[in-house]
Scaffold this active site. Structure first.
Site, PDB file in Angstrom:
ATOM      1  N   ARG A 214       0.799  -1.221   0.000  1.00  0.00           N
ATOM      2  CA  ARG A 214       0.000   0.000   0.000  1.00  0.00           C
ATOM      3  C   ARG A 214       0.835   1.276   0.000  1.00  0.00           C
ATOM      4  O   ARG A 214       0.562   2.215  -0.760  1.00  0.00           O
ATOM      5  CB  ARG A 214      -0.944   0.024   1.214  1.00  0.00           C
ATOM      6  CG  ARG A 214      -2.229  -0.721   0.989  1.00  0.00           C
ATOM      7  CD  ARG A 214      -2.739  -1.329   2.267  1.00  0.00           C
ATOM      8  NE  ARG A 214      -1.833  -2.374   2.686  1.00  0.00           N
ATOM      9  CZ  ARG A 214      -1.885  -3.636   2.237  1.00  0.00           C
ATOM     10  NH1 ARG A 214      -2.832  -3.983   1.417  1.00  0.00           N
ATOM     11  NH2 ARG A 214      -1.003  -4.550   2.616  1.00  0.00           N
ATOM     12  N   THR A 215       1.848   1.319   0.862  1.00  0.00           N
ATOM     13  CA  THR A 215       2.613   2.569   0.980  1.00  0.00           C
ATOM     14  C   THR A 215       3.313   2.868  -0.347  1.00  0.00           C
ATOM     15  O   THR A 215       3.295   3.995  -0.846  1.00  0.00           O
ATOM     16  CB  THR A 215       3.623   2.464   2.138  1.00  0.00           C
ATOM     17  OG1 THR A 215       2.935   2.008   3.291  1.00  0.00           O
ATOM     18  CG2 THR A 215       4.260   3.801   2.438  1.00  0.00           C
TER      19      THR A 215
ATOM     20  N   LYS B 233      26.543  -3.666   1.009  1.00  0.00           N
ATOM     21  CA  LYS B 233      26.790  -2.880   2.229  1.00  0.00           C
ATOM     22  C   LYS B 233      27.039  -1.399   1.938  1.00  0.00           C
ATOM     23  O   LYS B 233      27.669  -0.683   2.727  1.00  0.00           O
ATOM     24  CB  LYS B 233      27.943  -3.448   3.059  1.00  0.00           C
ATOM     25  CG  LYS B 233      27.764  -4.880   3.524  1.00  0.00           C
ATOM     26  CD  LYS B 233      27.776  -4.945   5.047  1.00  0.00           C
ATOM     27  CE  LYS B 233      27.626  -6.361   5.581  1.00  0.00           C
ATOM     28  NZ  LYS B 233      26.342  -6.993   5.234  1.00  0.00           N
TER      29      LYS B 233
ATOM     30  N   ARG C 270      11.635   3.351   2.437  1.00  0.00           N
ATOM     31  CA  ARG C 270      11.365   2.391   3.513  1.00  0.00           C
ATOM     32  C   ARG C 270      12.635   1.598   3.746  1.00  0.00           C
ATOM     33  O   ARG C 270      13.256   1.111   2.799  1.00  0.00           O
ATOM     34  CB  ARG C 270      10.218   1.464   3.129  1.00  0.00           C
ATOM     35  CG  ARG C 270      10.035   0.332   4.119  1.00  0.00           C
ATOM     36  CD  ARG C 270       8.743  -0.403   3.891  1.00  0.00           C
ATOM     37  NE  ARG C 270       7.600   0.389   4.302  1.00  0.00           N
ATOM     38  CZ  ARG C 270       6.343  -0.085   4.362  1.00  0.00           C
ATOM     39  NH1 ARG C 270       6.104  -1.341   4.022  1.00  0.00           N
ATOM     40  NH2 ARG C 270       5.359   0.681   4.747  1.00  0.00           N
TER      41      ARG C 270
ATOM     42  N   HIS D 129       6.101   5.401  11.269  1.00  0.00           N
ATOM     43  CA  HIS D 129       5.509   5.386   9.935  1.00  0.00           C
ATOM     44  C   HIS D 129       4.585   6.606   9.851  1.00  0.00           C
ATOM     45  O   HIS D 129       3.369   6.479   9.878  1.00  0.00           O
ATOM     46  CB  HIS D 129       4.730   4.076   9.769  1.00  0.00           C
ATOM     47  CG  HIS D 129       4.393   3.716   8.353  1.00  0.00           C
ATOM     48  ND1 HIS D 129       4.488   4.605   7.313  1.00  0.00           N
ATOM     49  CD2 HIS D 129       3.949   2.550   7.824  1.00  0.00           C
ATOM     50  CE1 HIS D 129       4.104   4.000   6.193  1.00  0.00           C
ATOM     51  NE2 HIS D 129       3.787   2.747   6.473  1.00  0.00           N
TER      52      HIS D 129
HETATM   53  C1  NCD Z   1       2.626  -1.518   7.875  1.00  0.00           C
HETATM   54  C2  NCD Z   1       4.115  -1.312   7.863  1.00  0.00           C
HETATM   55  O1  NCD Z   1       4.808  -1.613   6.901  1.00  0.00           O
HETATM   56  O2  NCD Z   1       4.572  -0.776   8.862  1.00  0.00           O
HETATM   57  N1  NCD Z   1       2.052  -1.555   6.627  1.00  0.00           N
HETATM   58  C3  NCD Z   1       1.719  -0.397   6.002  1.00  0.00           C
HETATM   59  O3  NCD Z   1       2.545   0.367   5.600  1.00  0.00           O
HETATM   60  N2  NCD Z   1       0.423  -0.112   5.868  1.00  0.00           N
HETATM   61  C4  NCD Z   1       2.176  -2.563   8.814  1.00  0.00           C
HETATM   62  C5  NCD Z   1       2.782  -3.926   8.812  1.00  0.00           C
HETATM   63  O4  NCD Z   1       3.692  -4.272   8.057  1.00  0.00           O
HETATM   64  O5  NCD Z   1       2.322  -4.709   9.628  1.00  0.00           O
END
Ligand code: NCD
Length: 495
Positions: free
Chosen positions: A50-51, A80, A101, A140
């Site tokens: 989703r993100t 690395k 991320r 997050h």
């Molecule tokens: C979450 C995450 O990656 O922190 N997912 C998200 O971005 N909606 C939750 C999860 O991984 O459990």
């Protein structure tokens, strides 16, 4: 404008402004012109559905170019390469916004600071905003805003309700950002439901009205909102802990029948065993609203980054330490030649005395970090009368002598903080010695290693640790991973 963690939103006004603007300023996607206004690089170095997709869709809706990397395997991170060097590469190639991320806590924050220092980016006039799409188990923040939007839409308010946050509250980063934000609203009662080993870390509990903390699932029955989270099995090393968490939470129609009739059940997704398929089709379940609001939250933050490069201020201001010192005539002459030639009053130098032998290496490392170690350094280990000293001295003390060198008050403060029993003699060449044995707790401490092995400072060769002192110096809070540690745990020098 960097979006890094919820510490950037220190009150309800700053949060409510975002929520208002998400509802009113974010354009309806269909009406957007397709002009190219900039580029967004979406880098998911941990799995993401989703993100990642919502940031990409949000960028395209706004007519921006999108580059996307899914998985660290295809990048030099597996060789690395420091995360900060990888993000710098994207900035040099013109990324206006990098959404990242990473499994490392504090990674986006450190990379943002690093990019601001790189001269080449200044030279080519490149300004790049970093968005945190989830940093390890820490935070997050853009998820937090879509969660808040959903609660506000469903409940009609962000004050005066009971929320049950349930599941893996230790490793689940979405719950961390959510409680930080909700701590600024009025009369919210928190039931934090998890097995003991998955409790929410202390640093996120500040300012919460916690009505329950424990593993009793019946506490959900009094909640207006339930925020269910997935066991983060990929982050849990202990097998027993994993098994216990995997099946801890399961919301079924039977569970739902005991909840408040107007309850709203949120879940950041992905959901696994914890949400029964029948619940997913029930109107109480709000996860699809959350997914949809993800677009609003991410479009908002992209617009913000494009329109406004002003930084959010959230630095803890740096204050100079106050040294408590005494000045006396040099008294080293009577010891002259006994162990090694000490510094005398008319020379310039520093004598760091009464160090436990075990900390000598660490203090030398710190001096090297500050650039205070030059060619002429002598160290010695002397037998000493330890009756007045703590037992770690074990009948010996270490002395470090820096010749032709002055050190700043800040460095002195850090030595005194790390080793309160040490004394620092500063010879300034004026015939006098200034001897410092105690000083005020420095607001920021730089040279220790963060005990959290997943902190970016232990995983990016460009990064150095920085800690804020808390609780009158008894605790240290890592600037990057935000974890708060007992002072003694951090101050562990190599022997
Ligand atoms: C979450 C995450 O990656 O922190 N997912 C998200 O971005 N909606 C939750 C999860 O991984 O459990």
């Amino acid at each position: 404008m960097h979006v890094l963690n919820m510490g950037q939103f220190p009150n309800r006004d700053s949060i409510e402004k975002v929520l208002r603007d998400c509802q009113t300023r974010v354009p309806i996607p269909r009406l957007m012109p397709a002009s190219k206004r900039g580029s967004v690089h979406v880098l998911a170095f941990e799995p993401s559905t989703r993100t990642r997709i919502s940031f990409q869709t949000a960028a395209r809706n706004l007519g921006l170019e999108v580059e996307s990397v899914a998985g660290a395997e295809a990048t030099s991170l597996v060789k690395k390469e420091p995360l900060s060097d990888a993000l710098l590469t994207h900035a040099i190639y013109g990324a206006d916004i990098i959404c990242v991320r990473t499994p490392y806590e504090g990674g986006p924050l450190f990379a943002a600071e690093w990019l601001q220092q790189v001269p080449f980016l200044k030279k080519i006039g490149q300004k790049t905003t970093i968005m945190n799409m989830g940093d390890g188990t820490n935070e997050h923040p853009t998820q937090c805003f879509l969660d808040l939007l959903t609660i506000q839409e469903r409940l009609g308010r962000l004050d005066d309700f009971t929320i049950g946050i349930v599941g893996d509250l230790k490793y689940g980063r979405t719950s961390h950002s959510l409680v930080r934000a909700l701590s600024h609203f009025n009369n919210i009662r928190f039931a934090l439901i998890s097995p003991d080993e998955a409790r929410m870390p202390q640093q996120f509990l500040h300012g919460l009205n916690i009505i329950y903390q424990g593993d009793d699932m019946r506490q959900l029955n009094q909640c207006d909102v339930i925020y269910a989270t997935r066991p983060q099995l990929e982050r849990i090393k202990d097998q027993i802990e994993r098994q216990r968490l995997e099946w801890f939470l399961r919301i079924t129609m039977e569970v739902l029948s005991r909840l408040k009739p107007d309850v709203h059940i949120l879940h950041p997704r992905p959901s696994v065993h914890e949400i029964d398929p029948a619940i997913k089709l029930d109107p109480h379940f709000a996860a699809d609203d959350q997914t949809y609001n993800g677009l609003k939250s991410r479009m908002y933050w992209i617009l913000q980054a494009l329109e406004d490069f002003t930084e959010l201020t959230w630095e803890v201001p740096f204050a100079q330490p106050i040294l408590d010192s005494q000045t006396s005539g040099a008294d080293a002459s009577e010891k002259r030649g006994k162990y090694f030639r000490p510094i005398t009053g008319d020379e310039v130098g520093v004598v760091i005395d009464h160090l436990p032998v075990t900390v000598k290496r660490g203090v030398l490392d710190m001096l090297a970090y500050y650039g205070c170690l030059t060619d002429v350094v002598k160290t010695t280990t002397d037998p000493v009368n330890t009756s007045r000293l703590p037992e770690e001295y074990d009948g010996k003390k270490a002395v470090i002598l820096l010749r032709n060198r002055v050190i700043s008050d800040d460095v002195v403060a850090q030595i005194c903080y790390a080793v309160p029993t040490a004394s620092v003699g500063l010879f300034r060449g004026d015939g006098n010695r200034c001897k410092v044995t105690t000083c005020a707790v420095p607001p920021m401490v730089y040279f220790f290693k963060c005990p959290n092995s997943d902190c970016i400072t232990n995983n990016d060769l460009n990064a150095k640790s920085r800690f804020y002192t808390r609780d009158n110096g008894n605790a240290l809070s890592c600037r990057y991973c935000q974890t708060t540690f007992d002072r003694k745990r951090v101050i562990r020098f190599a022997a």
